[in-house]
Design an enzyme around this catalytic site. Structure first.
Site, PDB file in Angstrom:
ATOM      1  N   ASN A 155       1.534   2.774  -4.993  1.00 17.50           N
ATOM      2  CA  ASN A 155       2.162   2.418  -6.268  1.00 17.50           C
ATOM      3  C   ASN A 155       2.828   3.635  -6.908  1.00 17.50           C
ATOM      4  O   ASN A 155       2.248   4.718  -6.927  1.00 17.50           O
ATOM      5  CB  ASN A 155       1.103   1.863  -7.222  1.00 17.50           C
ATOM      6  CG  ASN A 155       0.415   0.624  -6.666  1.00 17.50           C
ATOM      7  OD1 ASN A 155       1.047  -0.203  -6.012  1.00 17.50           O
ATOM      8  ND2 ASN A 155      -0.877   0.497  -6.917  1.00 17.50           N
ATOM      9  N   HIS A 191      -3.140   3.840  -0.647  1.00 18.40           N
ATOM     10  CA  HIS A 191      -4.346   3.030  -0.418  1.00 18.40           C
ATOM     11  C   HIS A 191      -4.377   2.534   1.020  1.00 18.40           C
ATOM     12  O   HIS A 191      -3.355   2.056   1.539  1.00 18.40           O
ATOM     13  CB  HIS A 191      -4.322   1.775  -1.309  1.00 18.40           C
ATOM     14  CG  HIS A 191      -4.336   2.036  -2.781  1.00 18.40           C
ATOM     15  ND1 HIS A 191      -5.452   1.873  -3.560  1.00 18.40           N
ATOM     16  CD2 HIS A 191      -3.347   2.415  -3.641  1.00 18.40           C
ATOM     17  CE1 HIS A 191      -5.164   2.144  -4.816  1.00 18.40           C
ATOM     18  NE2 HIS A 191      -3.887   2.476  -4.901  1.00 18.40           N
ATOM     19  N   HIS A 216      -0.930   8.814  -4.225  1.00 17.58           N
ATOM     20  CA  HIS A 216      -2.010   8.407  -3.320  1.00 17.58           C
ATOM     21  C   HIS A 216      -1.571   7.162  -2.576  1.00 17.58           C
ATOM     22  O   HIS A 216      -0.807   6.348  -3.085  1.00 17.58           O
ATOM     23  CB  HIS A 216      -3.322   8.167  -4.061  1.00 17.58           C
ATOM     24  CG  HIS A 216      -3.197   7.269  -5.245  1.00 17.58           C
ATOM     25  ND1 HIS A 216      -2.726   7.696  -6.469  1.00 17.58           N
ATOM     26  CD2 HIS A 216      -3.454   5.953  -5.391  1.00 17.58           C
ATOM     27  CE1 HIS A 216      -2.710   6.688  -7.315  1.00 17.58           C
ATOM     28  NE2 HIS A 216      -3.137   5.607  -6.687  1.00 17.58           N
ATOM     29  N   ASP A 248     -12.360   4.804  -2.276  1.00 21.48           N
ATOM     30  CA  ASP A 248     -12.020   4.362  -3.627  1.00 21.48           C
ATOM     31  C   ASP A 248     -13.311   3.918  -4.332  1.00 21.48           C
ATOM     32  O   ASP A 248     -14.138   3.218  -3.747  1.00 21.48           O
ATOM     33  CB  ASP A 248     -11.030   3.195  -3.535  1.00 21.48           C
ATOM     34  CG  ASP A 248     -10.358   2.897  -4.862  1.00 21.48           C
ATOM     35  OD1 ASP A 248      -9.118   2.977  -4.927  1.00 21.48           O
ATOM     36  OD2 ASP A 248     -11.065   2.565  -5.841  1.00 21.48           O
ATOM     37  N   GLN A 278       0.638   1.889 -10.946  1.00 24.45           N
ATOM     38  CA  GLN A 278       0.011   3.204 -10.730  1.00 24.45           C
ATOM     39  C   GLN A 278      -0.804   3.592 -11.968  1.00 24.45           C
ATOM     40  O   GLN A 278      -0.282   3.552 -13.088  1.00 24.45           O
ATOM     41  CB  GLN A 278       1.076   4.278 -10.451  1.00 24.45           C
ATOM     42  CG  GLN A 278       0.473   5.630 -10.085  1.00 24.45           C
ATOM     43  CD  GLN A 278       1.529   6.701  -9.768  1.00 24.45           C
ATOM     44  OE1 GLN A 278       2.723   6.487  -9.966  1.00 24.45           O
ATOM     45  NE2 GLN A 278       1.072   7.848  -9.296  1.00 24.45           N
TER      46      GLN A 278
HETATM   47  P1  AMP Z   1      -3.419   3.111  -8.496  1.00 22.55           P
HETATM   48  O1  AMP Z   1      -3.566   1.863  -9.312  1.00 22.55           O
HETATM   49  O2  AMP Z   1      -2.538   2.917  -7.297  1.00 22.55           O
HETATM   50  O3  AMP Z   1      -3.044   4.320  -9.317  1.00 22.55           O
HETATM   51  O4  AMP Z   1      -4.863   3.352  -7.892  1.00 22.55           O
HETATM   52  C1  AMP Z   1      -5.809   4.196  -8.450  1.00 22.55           C
HETATM   53  C2  AMP Z   1      -7.067   3.965  -7.645  1.00 22.55           C
HETATM   54  O5  AMP Z   1      -7.904   5.082  -7.808  1.00 22.55           O
HETATM   55  C3  AMP Z   1      -7.883   2.743  -8.073  1.00 22.55           C
HETATM   56  O6  AMP Z   1      -8.073   1.897  -6.947  1.00 22.55           O
HETATM   57  C4  AMP Z   1      -9.192   3.330  -8.581  1.00 22.55           C
HETATM   58  O7  AMP Z   1     -10.295   2.527  -8.247  1.00 22.55           O
HETATM   59  C5  AMP Z   1      -9.227   4.651  -7.868  1.00 22.55           C
HETATM   60  N1  AMP Z   1      -9.951   5.734  -8.541  1.00 22.55           N
HETATM   61  C6  AMP Z   1      -9.780   6.169  -9.798  1.00 22.55           C
HETATM   62  N2  AMP Z   1     -10.564   7.237 -10.034  1.00 22.55           N
HETATM   63  C7  AMP Z   1     -11.236   7.497  -8.886  1.00 22.55           C
HETATM   64  C8  AMP Z   1     -12.185   8.468  -8.479  1.00 22.55           C
HETATM   65  N3  AMP Z   1     -12.622   9.407  -9.323  1.00 22.55           N
HETATM   66  N4  AMP Z   1     -12.635   8.435  -7.201  1.00 22.55           N
HETATM   67  C9  AMP Z   1     -12.203   7.480  -6.347  1.00 22.55           C
HETATM   68  N5  AMP Z   1     -11.306   6.535  -6.665  1.00 22.55           N
HETATM   69  C10 AMP Z   1     -10.832   6.534  -7.911  1.00 22.55           C
END
Ligand code: AMP
Ligand code: ZN
Length: 134
Positions: free
Chosen positions: A87, A102, A100, A31, A94
């Site tokens: 999420n 975590h 995805h 992440d 989300q």
């Molecule tokens: P969510 O809030 O569950 O949708 O989590 C999205 C996650 O994706 C967050 O923890 C961000 O830091 C991560 N994220 C967003 N864009 C990228 C990216 N290009 N590469 C890696 N992580 C990302």
């Protein structure tokens, strides 16, 4: 692949990522805004917006991937615990609309909080929910 889905592009290798595990159906990346050291995301290669859309096969296998990656993290990072967080929907936090999961390594005194505030429903309310869902 869904149009303009950044996680589709990352999962397909079209956008570079720090990949820590890959198989035919999943890519696991670090992440970019980690909650803790080693925070990673499991991305299915086939687009699904969320758990509701996730094909059963990916749903079954995602936890096996989580288990494999978690074991590697435990061995290499010296973490003290792990949160699995997933999420679904804006209201649930989300922000990227490609499923995805975590993996958040936890360390003593890391100060992170993956918690909620417990409520105190009546027995009747719990019974009602049970009836509704069973
Ligand atoms: P969510 O809030 O569950 O949708 O989590 C999205 C996650 O994706 C967050 O923890 C961000 O830091 C991560 N994220 C967003 N864009 C990228 C990216 N290009 N590469 C890696 N992580 C990302
Ligand atoms: Zn996608």
């Amino acid at each position: 692949m869904a149009d303009n889905c950044i996680f589709c592009k990352i999962a397909a290798g079209e956008i570079p990522s720090r990949t820590i595990y890959e198989d035919e159906a999943f890519r696991v990346i670090l992440d970019l805004g980690p909650a803790t050291r080693g925070h990673a995301l499991i991305l299915p290669k086939k687009h699904a917006a969320n758990l509701f859309e996730l094909p059963e096969e990916d749903a079954k296998n995602v936890l096996l991937v989580a288990k494999k990656v978690a074991a590697n993290m435990k061995e290499k990072l010296g973490m003290d615990g792990l949160n699995l967080v997933q999420n679904n929907g804006e209201v649930a936090g989300q922000t990227v609309m490609h499923f995805h999961m975590h993996l958040i390594p936890r360390y003593q005194k890391d100060g992170e909080m993956v918690l909620w505030t417990p409520t105190e429903p009546s027995a009747e309310e719990l019974d009602a929910v049970k009836e509704q869902l069973s």
